[in-house]
Design a protein around this motif. Structure first.
Motif, PDB file in Angstrom:
ATOM      1  N   PRO A  92       0.829  -1.205   0.000  1.00  0.00           N
ATOM      2  CA  PRO A  92       0.000   0.000   0.000  1.00  0.00           C
ATOM      3  C   PRO A  92       0.860   1.250   0.000  1.00  0.00           C
ATOM      4  O   PRO A  92       1.977   1.246   0.526  1.00  0.00           O
ATOM      5  CB  PRO A  92      -0.797  -0.123   1.293  1.00  0.00           C
ATOM      6  N   GLU A  93       0.333   2.278  -0.610  1.00  0.00           N
ATOM      7  CA  GLU A  93       1.006   3.580  -0.613  1.00  0.00           C
ATOM      8  C   GLU A  93       0.014   4.609  -0.113  1.00  0.00           C
ATOM      9  O   GLU A  93      -1.068   4.753  -0.675  1.00  0.00           O
ATOM     10  CB  GLU A  93       1.439   3.956  -2.023  1.00  0.00           C
ATOM     11  N   LEU A  94       0.373   5.290   0.952  1.00  0.00           N
ATOM     12  CA  LEU A  94      -0.482   6.346   1.463  1.00  0.00           C
ATOM     13  C   LEU A  94       0.035   7.692   0.997  1.00  0.00           C
ATOM     14  O   LEU A  94       1.241   7.867   0.805  1.00  0.00           O
ATOM     15  CB  LEU A  94      -0.529   6.305   2.989  1.00  0.00           C
ATOM     16  N   PRO A  95      -0.863   8.647   0.825  1.00  0.00           N
ATOM     17  CA  PRO A  95      -0.423   9.991   0.453  1.00  0.00           C
ATOM     18  C   PRO A  95       0.510  10.543   1.529  1.00  0.00           C
ATOM     19  O   PRO A  95       0.438  10.139   2.696  1.00  0.00           O
ATOM     20  CB  PRO A  95      -1.735  10.785   0.404  1.00  0.00           C
ATOM     21  N   GLU A  96       1.327  11.482   1.132  1.00  0.00           N
ATOM     22  CA  GLU A  96       2.259  12.098   2.080  1.00  0.00           C
ATOM     23  C   GLU A  96       1.731  13.449   2.525  1.00  0.00           C
ATOM     24  O   GLU A  96       0.845  14.016   1.900  1.00  0.00           O
ATOM     25  CB  GLU A  96       3.632  12.269   1.422  1.00  0.00           C
ATOM     26  N   GLY A  97       2.306  13.959   3.616  1.00  0.00           N
ATOM     27  CA  GLY A  97       1.944  15.284   4.095  1.00  0.00           C
ATOM     28  C   GLY A  97       1.321  15.214   5.469  1.00  0.00           C
ATOM     29  O   GLY A  97       1.513  14.263   6.222  1.00  0.00           O
ATOM     30  N   SER A  98       0.546  16.243   5.764  1.00  0.00           N
ATOM     31  CA  SER A  98      -0.114  16.341   7.059  1.00  0.00           C
ATOM     32  C   SER A  98      -1.220  15.295   7.166  1.00  0.00           C
ATOM     33  O   SER A  98      -1.569  14.638   6.181  1.00  0.00           O
ATOM     34  CB  SER A  98      -0.720  17.742   7.220  1.00  0.00           C
ATOM     35  N   VAL A  99      -1.784  15.176   8.347  1.00  0.00           N
ATOM     36  CA  VAL A  99      -2.895  14.249   8.551  1.00  0.00           C
ATOM     37  C   VAL A  99      -4.040  14.601   7.590  1.00  0.00           C
ATOM     38  O   VAL A  99      -4.643  13.721   6.984  1.00  0.00           O
ATOM     39  CB  VAL A  99      -3.366  14.276  10.028  1.00  0.00           C
ATOM     40  N   ALA A 100      -4.297  15.892   7.444  1.00  0.00           N
ATOM     41  CA  ALA A 100      -5.361  16.333   6.525  1.00  0.00           C
ATOM     42  C   ALA A 100      -5.022  15.973   5.083  1.00  0.00           C
ATOM     43  O   ALA A 100      -5.907  15.563   4.319  1.00  0.00           O
ATOM     44  CB  ALA A 100      -5.585  17.839   6.660  1.00  0.00           C
ATOM     45  N   ASP A 101      -3.754  16.102   4.701  1.00  0.00           N
ATOM     46  CA  ASP A 101      -3.329  15.734   3.342  1.00  0.00           C
ATOM     47  C   ASP A 101      -3.538  14.247   3.092  1.00  0.00           C
ATOM     48  O   ASP A 101      -3.995  13.848   2.021  1.00  0.00           O
ATOM     49  CB  ASP A 101      -1.852  16.075   3.113  1.00  0.00           C
ATOM     50  N   VAL A 102      -3.178  13.436   4.073  1.00  0.00           N
ATOM     51  CA  VAL A 102      -3.342  11.983   3.947  1.00  0.00           C
ATOM     52  C   VAL A 102      -4.828  11.656   3.804  1.00  0.00           C
ATOM     53  O   VAL A 102      -5.228  10.918   2.904  1.00  0.00           O
ATOM     54  CB  VAL A 102      -2.722  11.235   5.145  1.00  0.00           C
ATOM     55  N   GLU A 103      -5.654  12.223   4.675  1.00  0.00           N
ATOM     56  CA  GLU A 103      -7.087  11.946   4.601  1.00  0.00           C
ATOM     57  C   GLU A 103      -7.663  12.393   3.258  1.00  0.00           C
ATOM     58  O   GLU A 103      -8.413  11.641   2.625  1.00  0.00           O
ATOM     59  CB  GLU A 103      -7.837  12.626   5.742  1.00  0.00           C
ATOM     60  N   ASN A 104      -7.319  13.582   2.823  1.00  0.00           N
ATOM     61  CA  ASN A 104      -7.828  14.069   1.539  1.00  0.00           C
ATOM     62  C   ASN A 104      -7.389  13.169   0.388  1.00  0.00           C
ATOM     63  O   ASN A 104      -8.172  12.886  -0.518  1.00  0.00           O
ATOM     64  CB  ASN A 104      -7.387  15.512   1.289  1.00  0.00           C
ATOM     65  N   GLY A 105      -6.156  12.696   0.436  1.00  0.00           N
ATOM     66  CA  GLY A 105      -5.659  11.802  -0.604  1.00  0.00           C
ATOM     67  C   GLY A 105      -6.371  10.460  -0.604  1.00  0.00           C
ATOM     68  O   GLY A 105      -6.701   9.917  -1.660  1.00  0.00           O
ATOM     69  N   VAL A 106      -6.627   9.925   0.577  1.00  0.00           N
ATOM     70  CA  VAL A 106      -7.330   8.637   0.681  1.00  0.00           C
ATOM     71  C   VAL A 106      -8.774   8.797   0.210  1.00  0.00           C
ATOM     72  O   VAL A 106      -9.277   7.957  -0.548  1.00  0.00           O
ATOM     73  CB  VAL A 106      -7.269   8.083   2.123  1.00  0.00           C
ATOM     74  N   LEU A 107      -9.433   9.856   0.624  1.00  0.00           N
ATOM     75  CA  LEU A 107     -10.817  10.074   0.193  1.00  0.00           C
ATOM     76  C   LEU A 107     -10.897  10.254  -1.326  1.00  0.00           C
ATOM     77  O   LEU A 107     -11.815   9.741  -1.968  1.00  0.00           O
ATOM     78  CB  LEU A 107     -11.429  11.269   0.929  1.00  0.00           C
ATOM     79  N   ALA A 108      -9.913  10.932  -1.896  1.00  0.00           N
ATOM     80  CA  ALA A 108      -9.862  11.071  -3.361  1.00  0.00           C
ATOM     81  C   ALA A 108      -9.662   9.703  -4.017  1.00  0.00           C
ATOM     82  O   ALA A 108     -10.301   9.392  -5.037  1.00  0.00           O
ATOM     83  CB  ALA A 108      -8.739  12.029  -3.766  1.00  0.00           C
ATOM     84  N   ALA A 109      -8.804   8.871  -3.439  1.00  0.00           N
ATOM     85  CA  ALA A 109      -8.576   7.523  -3.985  1.00  0.00           C
ATOM     86  C   ALA A 109      -9.843   6.679  -3.892  1.00  0.00           C
ATOM     87  O   ALA A 109     -10.132   5.884  -4.794  1.00  0.00           O
ATOM     88  CB  ALA A 109      -7.420   6.834  -3.246  1.00  0.00           C
ATOM     89  N   LEU A 110     -10.619   6.859  -2.828  1.00  0.00           N
ATOM     90  CA  LEU A 110     -11.881   6.139  -2.705  1.00  0.00           C
ATOM     91  C   LEU A 110     -12.844   6.558  -3.817  1.00  0.00           C
ATOM     92  O   LEU A 110     -13.464   5.712  -4.463  1.00  0.00           O
ATOM     93  CB  LEU A 110     -12.510   6.385  -1.334  1.00  0.00           C
TER      94      LEU A 110
END
Length: 129
Positions: free
Chosen positions: A58-76
């Motif tokens: 798995p690869e998670l987005p990088e950055g702040s907690v908000a950046d990670v969440e935004n990246g995961v939600l976009a991937a969803l």
């Protein structure tokens, strides 16, 4: 293999693992139990998606907690759109499976906290649920 490009495969892995991670870190809990619950619940994914998710790290987005969440939600959101192009049934099954995985992760320690529930709500929204 699955007919997904490497970029599509990465997106699917980010969505699945990322959603579970978001719930797991929303509140302190039994990380080991949560991890096991999430991995077991992955069996509910459509078979071709499960194959893709299992095939790479798995690869998670990088950055702040908000950046990670935004990246995961976009991937969803991207994952549901990608799957819907191929099969509405698989897109629906994927969304249901991811929500189920998140619920199992959240309840692995015997309770679902307010912050976990809020994250599940954002995951549901990203999945159109």
């Amino acid at each position: 293999m699955s007919g997904y490009t490497e970029a599509e495969s990465r997106t699917l892995r980010t969505a699945v693992y990322g959603a579970m991670v978001l719930v797991s870190v929303a509140e302190e809990g039994a990380l080991d139990q949560e991890s096991h619950a999430g991995i077991e619940a992955m069996a509910t994914l459509p078979a071709d998606v499960r194959q893709v998710v299992d095939a790479g790290a798995p690869e998670l987005p990088e950055g702040s907690v908000a950046d990670v969440e935004n990246g995961v939600l976009a991937a969803l959101r991207e994952s549901v759109a990608l799957l819907a192009e191929r099969s509405a049934a698989d897109a629906s099954a994927f969304a249901d499976a991811v929500v189920g995985m998140c619920e199992k992760v959240a309840s692995a320690d015997g309770r679902v906290g307010q912050d976990e529930d809020a994250v599940i709500g954002r995951v549901r929204a990203a999945l159109g649920r």
